[in-house]
Design a protein around this motif. Structure first.
Motif, PDB file in Angstrom:
ATOM      1  N   ALA A  65       0.926  -1.015   0.165  1.00 29.43           N
ATOM      2  CA  ALA A  65       0.020  -0.049  -0.240  1.00 29.43           C
ATOM      3  C   ALA A  65       0.742   1.292  -0.136  1.00 29.43           C
ATOM      4  N   ASN A  66       0.384   2.429  -0.535  1.00 30.38           N
ATOM      5  CA  ASN A  66       1.008   3.552  -0.540  1.00 30.38           C
ATOM      6  C   ASN A  66       0.055   4.447   0.188  1.00 30.38           C
ATOM      7  N   ASP A  67      -1.214   4.265   0.715  1.00 25.24           N
ATOM      8  CA  ASP A  67      -2.186   5.177   0.989  1.00 25.24           C
ATOM      9  C   ASP A  67      -2.779   4.325   2.095  1.00 25.24           C
ATOM     10  N   PRO A  68      -3.141   4.848   3.298  1.00 26.51           N
ATOM     11  CA  PRO A  68      -3.767   3.988   4.247  1.00 26.51           C
ATOM     12  C   PRO A  68      -5.071   3.690   4.088  1.00 26.51           C
ATOM     13  N   ARG A  69      -5.644   4.324   2.809  1.00 19.89           N
ATOM     14  CA  ARG A  69      -7.039   3.842   2.568  1.00 19.89           C
ATOM     15  C   ARG A  69      -7.193   2.643   1.689  1.00 19.89           C
ATOM     16  N   MET A  70      -6.168   2.047   1.251  1.00 15.42           N
ATOM     17  CA  MET A  70      -6.167   0.961   0.074  1.00 15.42           C
ATOM     18  C   MET A  70      -4.955   0.145   0.288  1.00 15.42           C
ATOM     19  N   VAL A  71      -5.244  -1.402   0.613  1.00 14.88           N
ATOM     20  CA  VAL A  71      -4.241  -2.047   0.643  1.00 14.88           C
ATOM     21  C   VAL A  71      -4.430  -3.240  -0.649  1.00 14.88           C
ATOM     22  N   TYR A  72      -3.206  -3.661  -1.354  1.00 10.90           N
ATOM     23  CA  TYR A  72      -3.546  -4.399  -2.492  1.00 10.90           C
ATOM     24  C   TYR A  72      -3.031  -5.812  -1.771  1.00 10.90           C
ATOM     25  N   ALA A  73      -3.644  -6.793  -2.073  1.00 10.87           N
ATOM     26  CA  ALA A  73      -3.042  -7.939  -1.701  1.00 10.87           C
ATOM     27  C   ALA A  73      -2.984  -9.022  -2.938  1.00 10.87           C
ATOM     28  N   ILE A  74      -1.536  -9.621  -3.077  1.00  7.97           N
ATOM     29  CA  ILE A  74      -1.249 -10.499  -4.282  1.00  7.97           C
ATOM     30  C   ILE A  74      -1.267 -11.978  -3.559  1.00  7.97           C
ATOM     31  N   PRO A  75      -2.035 -12.850  -3.829  1.00  7.38           N
ATOM     32  CA  PRO A  75      -2.074 -14.220  -3.239  1.00  7.38           C
ATOM     33  C   PRO A  75      -1.030 -14.999  -4.207  1.00  7.38           C
ATOM     34  N   TRP A  76       0.115 -15.555  -3.432  1.00 10.09           N
ATOM     35  CA  TRP A  76       1.288 -16.150  -4.123  1.00 10.09           C
ATOM     36  C   TRP A  76       0.884 -17.811  -3.948  1.00 10.09           C
ATOM     37  N   LEU A  77       1.201 -18.304  -2.913  1.00  9.11           N
ATOM     38  CA  LEU A  77       0.911 -19.780  -3.050  1.00  9.11           C
ATOM     39  C   LEU A  77      -0.349 -20.223  -2.005  1.00  9.11           C
ATOM     40  N   HIS A  78      -1.099 -18.983  -1.898  1.00  9.51           N
ATOM     41  CA  HIS A  78      -2.051 -19.148  -0.983  1.00  9.51           C
ATOM     42  C   HIS A  78      -2.985 -20.312  -1.694  1.00  9.51           C
ATOM     43  N   TYR A  79      -3.775 -21.050  -0.814  1.00 11.24           N
ATOM     44  CA  TYR A  79      -4.647 -22.182  -1.497  1.00 11.24           C
ATOM     45  C   TYR A  79      -5.832 -21.558  -2.485  1.00 11.24           C
ATOM     46  N   GLU A  80      -6.383 -20.525  -2.141  1.00 15.38           N
ATOM     47  CA  GLU A  80      -7.236 -19.925  -3.154  1.00 15.38           C
ATOM     48  C   GLU A  80      -6.458 -18.970  -4.064  1.00 15.38           C
ATOM     49  N   SER A  81      -5.530 -19.092  -4.507  1.00 16.67           N
ATOM     50  CA  SER A  81      -4.429 -18.066  -5.534  1.00 16.67           C
ATOM     51  C   SER A  81      -4.883 -18.540  -6.863  1.00 16.67           C
ATOM     52  N   PRO A  82      -5.358 -17.423  -7.769  1.00 13.03           N
ATOM     53  CA  PRO A  82      -5.822 -17.761  -9.019  1.00 13.03           C
ATOM     54  C   PRO A  82      -4.730 -18.002  -9.931  1.00 13.03           C
ATOM     55  N   PHE A  83      -3.264 -17.738  -9.439  1.00 14.74           N
ATOM     56  CA  PHE A  83      -2.031 -17.929 -10.204  1.00 14.74           C
ATOM     57  C   PHE A  83      -1.714 -19.262 -10.592  1.00 14.74           C
TER      58      PHE A  83
END
Length: 186
Positions: A65-83
């Motif tokens: 995040a670069n603003d306290p109002r928005m966080v971006y999450a990137i699922p890497w090897l998360h069990y629900e990762s779309p990648f």
């Protein structure tokens, strides 16, 4: 909180935690390009399978995040990762460019030593610019805290002094903290 170098440009009563789960490589690349273009400090956090920084752990999620109002999450090897593995290879290149960018003035982390080990072992990169680590800052505010570890469990009371309770964080209850400390509450 200028005495601590912390500036929050929203009123605590108006503070809203938002996040966006990035689900495509193109979406990640777009956000990364914008964050680099913004040239603002970036907060970074990782979630892993366990707390071993080198062995038997995997990166589950990257949060930026670069603003306290928005966080971006990137699922890497998360069990629900779309990648899939091909996507992860492409993301690795994008994230190497991001973490290696000199356009980011500095990074904000909590326990940067752990984050850097995870980035180096997973993404094969490190952070190219300055790092502000909250654990180091906490120690500087109270270098005797280790002698009072039961009173300052995980140092959150020091953080409370920084004013985090003003933005609505209510996790300061000693019973809750004790339960977190003994593993009975996550």
């Amino acid at each position: 909180y200028p005495e601590y170098g912390i500036w929050i440009d929203v009123e605590p009563k108006d503070f809203i935690w938002n996040y966006k789960l990035l689900r495509t490589v193109d979406e990640v690349e777009g956000v990364i390009n914008q964050l680099i273009k913004d040239r603002k400090p970036i907060s970074l956090d990782t979630e892993t399978e366990n707390l071993n920084k080198k062995k038997n752990t995997s990166l589950g999620m990257i949060q930026i995040a670069n603003d306290p109002r928005m966080v971006y999450a990137i699922p890497w090897l998360h069990y629900e990762s779309p990648f899939n593995s091909e996507d992860l290879d492409r993301l690795k290149v994008i994230l190497q460019r991001f973490f290696g960018s000199t356009e980011i003035p500095y990074w904000i982390t909590w326990n940067c030593k752990f984050e850097l080990n995870i980035l180096e072992n997973t993404i094969e990169t490190s952070l190219a610019t300055k790092i502000y680590d909250g654990i180091c800052a906490e120690f500087l505010l109270d270098d005797n805290r280790l002698e009072r570890v039961t009173e300052f469990k995980y140092g959150v009371y020091t953080l409370k002094q920084l004013g985090l309770d003003r933005i609505g964080y209510d996790g300061w209850n000693k019973a809750v903290l004790a339960a977190r400390g003994d593993g009975s509450l996550m």
